[in-house]
Design an enzyme around this catalytic site. Structure first.
Site, PDB file in Angstrom:
ATOM      1  CD  GLU A 116     -37.135   1.131  16.675  1.00  0.00           C
ATOM      2  OE1 GLU A 116     -36.807   0.198  15.921  1.00  0.00           O
ATOM      3  OE2 GLU A 116     -38.175   1.780  16.536  1.00  0.00           O
ATOM      4  CG  HIS A 139     -33.811   6.246  16.885  1.00  0.00           C
ATOM      5  ND1 HIS A 139     -34.057   6.811  15.655  1.00  0.00           N
ATOM      6  CD2 HIS A 139     -35.037   6.043  17.453  1.00  0.00           C
ATOM      7  CE1 HIS A 139     -35.365   6.931  15.482  1.00  0.00           C
ATOM      8  NE2 HIS A 139     -35.984   6.481  16.559  1.00  0.00           N
ATOM      9  CG  HIS A 141     -38.265  10.760  17.482  1.00  0.00           C
ATOM     10  ND1 HIS A 141     -39.216  10.323  18.382  1.00  0.00           N
ATOM     11  CD2 HIS A 141     -37.749   9.638  16.911  1.00  0.00           C
ATOM     12  CE1 HIS A 141     -39.270   8.992  18.361  1.00  0.00           C
ATOM     13  NE2 HIS A 141     -38.382   8.555  17.488  1.00  0.00           N
ATOM     14  CD  GLU A 169     -17.566  23.613  11.839  1.00  0.00           C
ATOM     15  OE1 GLU A 169     -16.679  24.356  11.428  1.00  0.00           O
ATOM     16  OE2 GLU A 169     -17.359  22.528  12.381  1.00  0.00           O
ATOM     17  CG  HIS A 210     -39.345   7.155  13.145  1.00  0.00           C
ATOM     18  ND1 HIS A 210     -39.998   5.998  13.494  1.00  0.00           N
ATOM     19  CD2 HIS A 210     -38.569   7.458  14.229  1.00  0.00           C
ATOM     20  CE1 HIS A 210     -39.673   5.639  14.725  1.00  0.00           C
ATOM     21  NE2 HIS A 210     -38.801   6.510  15.191  1.00  0.00           N
TER      22      HIS A 210
HETATM   23  O1  2HA Z   1     -38.322   3.865  21.335  1.00  0.00           O
HETATM   24  O2  2HA Z   1     -38.081   6.033  19.106  1.00  0.00           O
HETATM   25  O3  2HA Z   1     -38.377   4.291  17.173  1.00  0.00           O
HETATM   26  C1  2HA Z   1     -39.164   4.743  20.716  1.00  0.00           C
HETATM   27  C2  2HA Z   1     -38.700   5.042  19.361  1.00  0.00           C
HETATM   28  C3  2HA Z   1     -39.051   4.059  18.338  1.00  0.00           C
HETATM   29 ZN    ZN Z   2     -38.010   6.575  17.054  1.00  0.00          ZN
END
Ligand code: 2HA
Ligand code: ZN
Length: 271
Positions: A116, A139, A141, A169, A210
Site C-alpha cells: 500500500e 492503515h 482492519h 468524544e 476493507h
Molecule cells: O498489507 O492491509 O490493504 C495488507 C493490507 C492491504
Molecule cells: Zn488492508
C-alpha cells in the site's frame, strides 16, 4: 553511531504494531504504517550516505524527494514485528528521481515495503499540503468498523453522523468527519489516488468493506483517531439492532462543538 534497534522510532513501531495486533485490527499481514522521520534524528543511528539497495516505488512522489520513512514490510505480520524488527520494518528515503526508494535499513530478508505504499506516500503528500506537521499514515482492519460497513450506508454524512452519535468524544476527536471510498482493489495506484483525494478533507478514510486509514502528526494521533472510530463502531454494532431509547441529539453535538471551540462538518448534522 547509536544502536538503531534502540531508536525511539523503532521502539514505537514495535509497540504500536503489537498493540494493533492484540486489538485484532491486523490479522495475518493486514495493515501497514508509514512514518516520516526527522533526517537529523535518523542520522544518529544510520550512515545516511550508505544505501543498502534501491527499490522502485512504481509512481512519482516528487514532493517527498529526500524524505525518510520507517515503513512496515509487504507480507509481514504485525504480530512478528516486535520479534523481527530488522526483517519486517524498513527505513527508506525517496531518491532524487522521485520514483525510487533507497533502503537505508531493514527488510533484511530481501523484502520490501508495504503493497500500500502508493496510498501511503500519496496520502503523505496531500496531508503535508494541508497540515505541514503531519508525519504518520496508518492503515488497519478494525473489526467493528468492518462489521458496520456491511449493515450501515457507506456514505460520508450518514456514517460520520452515526459515529458521532455513539460516543460523546467522537465529535471532539474527529469533528472533520470520516471520508468514505467504495470497495476498490487494494494495493493499486488508483486506490492511492482516491485515498489521497479524500485526505484533502479528512484525516480518517474508510476503505469500503476493507478497513480504515488514519493520519496524524505522530503515532499517538493516528492511532487515537482510529481507536475512537472503532470504539464508536463497536457501540453501534452492540446496539443498532435493539430498540433505541436514548440518543445524543444533533443540538447536543453542536453544544459539544461550541464547548470545545471546534470547527466541525456542520453539513453532516441534520439541523
Ligand atoms: O498489507 O492491509 O490493504 C495488507 C493490507 C492491504
Ligand atoms: Zn488492508
Amino acid at each position: 553511531m547509536k544502536d538503531i534497534l534502540c531508536a525511539p522510532f523503532v521502539e514505537e513501531m514495535k509497540e504500536i504494531t503489537a498493540n494493533m495486533y492484540r486489538l485484532g485490527w491486523d490479522e495475518r499481514n493486514g495493515g501497514n504504517i508509514s512514518w516520516m522521520l526527522d533526517e537529523a534524528q535518523v542520522g544518529e543511528y544510520l550512515d545516511l550516505s550508505r544505501v543498502v539497495r534501491t527499490i522502485p516505488t512504481g509512481f512519482e512522489a516528487k514532493p517527498l524527494i529526500g524524505k525518510i520513512f520507517i515503513v512496515t514490510g509487504t507480507g509481514k505480520y504485525f504480530r512478528n514485528i516486535p520479534k523481527y524488527p530488522e526483517r519486517d520494518l524498513g527505513i527508506i528515503r525517496i531518491a532524487e528521481d522521485g520514483v525510487t526508494a533507497e533502503l537505508l535499513w531493514g527488510f533484511s530478508d530481501g523484502g520490501k515495503f508495504t503493497s500500500e505504499l502508493p496510498a501511503h506516500l500519496m496520502s503523505h503528500m496531500t496531508r503535508l499540503s494541508v497540515d505541514p506537521a503531519n508525519r504518520v499514515v496508518m492503515h488497519c482492519h478494525p473489526t467493528y468498523l468492518l462489521a458496520m460497513n456491511f449493515v450501515h450506508p457507506l456514505e460520508e454524512k450518514a456514517l460520520t453522523h452515526t459515529l458521532w452519535e455513539m460516543c460523546t468524544e467522537c465529535m471532539v476527536v474527529f469533528p472533520d468527519g470520516v471520508g468514505v471510498l467504495p470497495w476498490m482493489v487494494c494495493g493499486t495506484n488508483e486506490i492511492g489516488i482516491a485515498t489521497a483525494e479524500k485526505m484533502k478533507e479528512f484525516r480518517l478514510v474508510v476503505w469500503g468493506m476493507h478497513g480504515l486509514y488514519g493520519v496524524g502528526k505522530d503515532i499517538d494521533e493516528a492511532f487515537g483517531l482510529i481507536e475512537t472510530v472503532e470504539k464508536a463502531a463497536q457501540v453501534y454494532m452492540l446496539s443498532y439492532n435493539r430498540p433505541r431509547i436514548n440518543t445524543i441529539r444533533d443540538d447536543e453535538l453542536v453544544e459539544i462543538a461550541k464547548a470545545f471551540g471546534l470547527e466541525y462538518r456542520r453539513d453532516f448534522l441534520n439541523l
